[in-house]
Design an enzyme around this catalytic site. Structure first.
Site, PDB file in Angstrom:
ATOM      1  N   GLU A 283       0.705  -1.117   0.014  1.00 32.56           N
ATOM      2  CA  GLU A 283       0.088   0.058  -0.080  1.00 32.56           C
ATOM      3  C   GLU A 283       0.857   1.385   0.176  1.00 32.56           C
ATOM      4  OE1 GLU A 283      -4.057  -1.674   1.997  1.00 32.56           O
ATOM      5  OE2 GLU A 283      -2.585  -0.821   3.311  1.00 32.56           O
TER       6      GLU A 283
ATOM      7  N   GLY B 280       6.816  -1.275   6.143  1.00 33.39           N
ATOM      8  CA  GLY B 280       8.305  -1.592   6.356  1.00 33.39           C
ATOM      9  C   GLY B 280       9.131  -0.688   6.960  1.00 33.39           C
TER      10      GLY B 280
ATOM     11  N   CYS C 133      -1.003   5.680  10.079  1.00 32.40           N
ATOM     12  CA  CYS C 133       0.201   5.653  10.313  1.00 32.40           C
ATOM     13  C   CYS C 133      -0.256   4.291  11.130  1.00 32.40           C
ATOM     14  CB  CYS C 133       0.837   6.255  11.304  1.00 32.40           C
ATOM     15  SG  CYS C 133       1.717   7.558  10.733  1.00 32.40           S
TER      16      CYS C 133
HETATM   17  N1  SAH Z   1       9.196   1.152  10.001  1.00 31.95           N
HETATM   18  C1  SAH Z   1       9.378   2.647  10.252  1.00 31.95           C
HETATM   19  C2  SAH Z   1       8.465   3.305   9.320  1.00 31.95           C
HETATM   20  C3  SAH Z   1       7.141   2.930   9.036  1.00 31.95           C
HETATM   21  S1  SAH Z   1       5.971   2.961  10.309  1.00 31.95           S
HETATM   22  C4  SAH Z   1       9.266   3.139  11.677  1.00 31.95           C
HETATM   23  O1  SAH Z   1       8.648   2.222  12.435  1.00 31.95           O
HETATM   24  O2  SAH Z   1       9.321   4.263  11.829  1.00 31.95           O
HETATM   25  C5  SAH Z   1       5.846   4.802  10.333  1.00 31.95           C
HETATM   26  C6  SAH Z   1       5.409   5.379  11.678  1.00 31.95           C
HETATM   27  O3  SAH Z   1       3.967   4.865  11.817  1.00 31.95           O
HETATM   28  C7  SAH Z   1       6.141   4.844  12.740  1.00 31.95           C
HETATM   29  O4  SAH Z   1       6.401   5.904  13.781  1.00 31.95           O
HETATM   30  C8  SAH Z   1       5.288   4.085  13.700  1.00 31.95           C
HETATM   31  O5  SAH Z   1       5.893   3.835  15.061  1.00 31.95           O
HETATM   32  C9  SAH Z   1       4.062   4.237  13.560  1.00 31.95           C
HETATM   33  N2  SAH Z   1       2.999   3.563  13.740  1.00 31.95           N
HETATM   34  C10 SAH Z   1       2.798   2.431  13.452  1.00 31.95           C
HETATM   35  N3  SAH Z   1       2.044   1.662  13.961  1.00 31.95           N
HETATM   36  C11 SAH Z   1       0.886   2.710  14.424  1.00 31.95           C
HETATM   37  C12 SAH Z   1      -0.174   2.758  14.858  1.00 31.95           C
HETATM   38  N4  SAH Z   1      -0.945   1.525  15.125  1.00 31.95           N
HETATM   39  N5  SAH Z   1      -0.754   3.904  15.401  1.00 31.95           N
HETATM   40  C13 SAH Z   1      -0.082   5.078  15.361  1.00 31.95           C
HETATM   41  N6  SAH Z   1       1.325   4.954  14.757  1.00 31.95           N
HETATM   42  C14 SAH Z   1       1.807   4.202  14.333  1.00 31.95           C
HETATM   43 FE1  SF4 Z   2       7.839  -2.197  11.155  1.00 32.52          FE
HETATM   44 FE2  SF4 Z   2       5.862  -1.202  11.825  1.00 32.52          FE
HETATM   45 FE3  SF4 Z   2       7.861  -1.413  13.617  1.00 32.52          FE
HETATM   46 FE4  SF4 Z   2       7.717   0.335  11.568  1.00 32.52          FE
HETATM   47  S1  SF4 Z   2       6.120   0.226  13.293  1.00 32.52           S
HETATM   48  S2  SF4 Z   2       9.371  -1.034  12.358  1.00 32.52           S
HETATM   49  S3  SF4 Z   2       6.636  -0.817   9.998  1.00 32.52           S
HETATM   50  S4  SF4 Z   2       6.652  -3.100  12.397  1.00 32.52           S
END
Ligand code: SAH
Ligand code: SF4
Length: 349
Positions: free
Chosen positions: A89, A163, A341
């Protein structure tokens, strides 16, 4: 080291082994020209070459499988199918500058398994290739032109889709360099968000070709034991090492040191207590980072974690502000279409 795999370029080199370097540049420029949407449109290339490319080389590395637009805020999520039949996505969001931000994916699935994240709940499938990453920009550019005309502009790119970008270091770097060379995006309009892979953060310090993009480190807790519970890839010495790294990074960055921020997903009853806020403020004083983005946790399908309520978030934020930390709350987009996010997963159903 990951192989930098541009299938498109490899195919073209096989077809035209002795072509001059400027041809590659002409093609790559044309890829990012919003008015061109196929090989036939690159009129700077000889006609025969255009015909061969059209017959043999895919113009874009994925096709649209499904598009959903939010009823509340114009956020649009696309499910893309890769040439080998996998799904991921990518998201388009309106931004405050009257332009668009795209939230791109770097992998299909993620091996980090953060407890609050829909991508982390999937198995890790594979890294996206350079083409698949770079083409997310092209996909949204074409989408905007078709929907709204030539005046629309993508002004920001955030690696906050599916990712862990630093786990696909070479490919994200090559995609970023392609954008910087062929679009009007500047490096400060690109944010690489990472869970904090220390080996890769160290590599950035010595990599002369790493572009000067913004980095956002997903912290989620400044209490080592608590962090490990929600971010299983964390290690007992992560926080100390990260603080040490941040100072060396800030020295490298000089005036650009402000381009380093933390992200903190606030999960009700898990990491949002006032004690955690104080621990976080103390921890930030040991780092070179003074800015933090607070993100209320978005619910994920089948998950048992919820976002903190707004009073709680305000109280948390107040503690940070009182310590001189630049704390901001991130507005969440596309919640009704699972495009916020952490809600990206990618399935054809
Ligand atoms: N893997 C990288 C980038 C992808 S996630 C990382 O973890 O930073 C992008 C952002 O979304 C990250 O800050 C992550 O912590 C946040 N995120 C993941 N799951 C979420 C959720 N359920 N609610 C709000 N933010 C979330
Ligand atoms: Fe991977 Fe989601 Fe953790 Fe980012 S927040 S490192 S995408 S598992």
């Amino acid at each position: 080291m990951d192989k930098v795999s541009s299938m498109r370029q490899e195919l073209i080199e096989q077809l035209f082994p002795s072509e001059p370097a400027y041809r590659r540049k002409q093609r790559e420029r044309a890829f990012f020209d919003a008015k061109i949407d196929g090989w036939a449109g690159i009129t700077t290339l000889p006609k025969l070459e255009r015909q061969t490319l059209q017959d043999k080389v895919p113009w874009i590395s994925h096709q649209l499988a499904k598009l959903i637009t939010s009823d509340i805020d114009d956020t649009t999520k696309a499910l893309l199918q890769t040439l080998d039949g996998m799904y991921f996505e990518t998201v388009l969001l309106p931004n405050a500058r009257g332009a668009w931000t795209i939230c791109v994916s770097s992998q299909i699935g993620c091996a980090m398994g953060c407890r609050f994240c829909a991508t982390g709940a999937m198995d890790f499938k594979r890294n996206l290739t350079v083409d698949e990453i770079a083409d997310q920009y092209r996909f949204w550019q074409q989408h905007l032109v078709k929907k709204l005309g030539n005046t629309e502009r993508i002004s920001n790119v955030v690696f906050m889709g599916m990712g862990e970008p630093l786990a696909n270091y070479e490919n994200i770097k090559a995609a970023i360099l392609t954008w910087l060379e062929n679009t009007d995006l500047g490096p400060t309009h690109i944010i690489v968000s990472t869970v904090g892979l220390l080996t890769k953060l160290e590599e950035i310090l010595i990599d002369a070709t790493w572009p000067p993009v913004r980095l956002a480190i997903s912290l989620h807790s400044a209490d080592s034991v608590e962090r490990q519970k929600i971010v299983p890839s964390s290690t007992p010495d992560f926080l100390t090492k990260l603080a040490d790294w941040s100072h060396r990074y800030a020295v490298n960055l000089g005036n650009r040191r402000l381009y380093l921020t933390f992200e903190y997903t606030l999960i009700a009853g898990v990491n949002d207590s006032l004690r955690e806020a104080r621990v976080l403020a103390d921890y930030m004083m040991t780092t070179a980072v003074r800015k933090i983005n607070l993100i209320p946790c978005n619910p994920i399908d089948g998950g048992d974690l919820a976002g903190s309520d707004s009073n709680n978030i305000l109280a948390f934020e107040k503690i940070l502000l009182a310590r001189g930390i630049d704390a901001t709350r991130r507005r969440s987009f596309g919640g009704d279409i699972q495009a916020a996010c952490g809600q990206l997963a990618g399935s054809a159903s």
